[in-house]
Scaffold this motif. Sequence first.
Motif, short mmCIF file in Angstrom:
data_model
loop_
_atom_site.label_atom_id
_atom_site.label_comp_id
_atom_site.label_asym_id
_atom_site.label_seq_id
_atom_site.Cartn_x
_atom_site.Cartn_y
_atom_site.Cartn_z
N ILE A 147 -21.49 -15.94 3.57
CA ILE A 147 -21.87 -14.10 4.35
C ILE A 147 -22.91 -14.28 4.96
O ILE A 147 -23.22 -13.73 6.75
CB ILE A 147 -21.55 -13.24 3.87
N CYS A 148 -24.39 -15.05 4.72
CA CYS A 148 -25.82 -14.92 5.27
C CYS A 148 -26.16 -16.07 6.57
O CYS A 148 -26.02 -15.44 6.96
CB CYS A 148 -26.38 -14.72 3.89
N THR A 149 -25.55 -17.14 6.34
CA THR A 149 -25.41 -18.35 6.88
C THR A 149 -24.39 -18.31 7.95
O THR A 149 -24.74 -18.30 9.37
CB THR A 149 -24.78 -19.65 5.83
N LEU A 150 -23.15 -17.72 7.73
CA LEU A 150 -22.03 -17.35 9.24
C LEU A 150 -22.88 -15.65 9.78
O LEU A 150 -23.39 -15.88 11.26
CB LEU A 150 -20.62 -16.45 8.62
N LEU A 151 -23.70 -15.16 9.19
CA LEU A 151 -24.41 -13.60 10.21
C LEU A 151 -25.37 -14.15 10.43
O LEU A 151 -25.56 -14.35 12.26
CB LEU A 151 -24.72 -12.76 9.12
N LEU A 152 -26.38 -15.51 10.10
CA LEU A 152 -27.09 -16.12 10.67
C LEU A 152 -27.20 -16.53 12.14
O LEU A 152 -27.66 -16.93 12.97
CB LEU A 152 -27.84 -17.21 9.41
N GLY A 153 -25.98 -17.59 12.04
CA GLY A 153 -25.45 -18.38 12.89
C GLY A 153 -25.19 -17.71 13.88
O GLY A 153 -24.69 -17.82 15.74
N ARG A 154 -24.62 -16.78 13.95
CA ARG A 154 -24.05 -15.19 14.97
C ARG A 154 -25.65 -14.95 15.50
O ARG A 154 -25.03 -14.46 17.04
CB ARG A 154 -22.78 -14.47 14.30
N LEU A 155 -26.22 -14.11 14.94
CA LEU A 155 -27.56 -13.55 15.35
C LEU A 155 -27.69 -14.97 15.94
O LEU A 155 -28.21 -14.90 16.85
CB LEU A 155 -27.98 -13.09 13.93
N MET A 156 -28.07 -16.21 15.41
CA MET A 156 -29.09 -16.93 16.29
C MET A 156 -27.86 -17.92 17.72
O MET A 156 -28.56 -19.05 18.31
CB MET A 156 -28.74 -18.28 15.61
N HIS A 157 -26.97 -17.08 18.17
CA HIS A 157 -26.21 -17.82 19.38
C HIS A 157 -25.49 -19.28 19.10
O HIS A 157 -25.55 -19.48 19.87
CB HIS A 157 -26.63 -16.86 20.17
N THR A 158 -24.89 -20.00 17.44
CA THR A 158 -25.03 -21.14 17.61
C THR A 158 -23.41 -21.52 17.45
O THR A 158 -22.83 -22.71 17.95
CB THR A 158 -25.09 -22.32 16.34
N PHE A 159 -22.67 -20.16 17.45
CA PHE A 159 -21.46 -20.79 17.83
C PHE A 159 -20.84 -18.98 18.43
O PHE A 159 -21.35 -17.89 18.09
CB PHE A 159 -20.30 -20.76 16.48
#
Length: 78
Positions: A66-78
């Motif tokens: 969950i944290c990894t997906l949230l981090l990826g979303r906040l960094m606009h990597t996907f």
Amino acid sequence: MITALEIIVVILALLIIGVVVAQKSKTQGMGAGFGGGAEDLFGSRARGMDALLSKLTIILSIAFAICTLLLGRLMHTF
């Protein structure tokens, strides 16, 4: 916010590694299938510390995902 999540992801990763390393092996390698560890393969259930470590692994893994997906979303990597 991103820096805090990065730190949390690293801490969760280290905790998962520690919990997985602390667990007992379910089998004793290839020899377990040939009768060496038959009592461990059939009918035994995780008890005590093994059960706790197993549940902790699942909880930490879900939190990590969950944290990894949230981090990826906040960094606009996907």
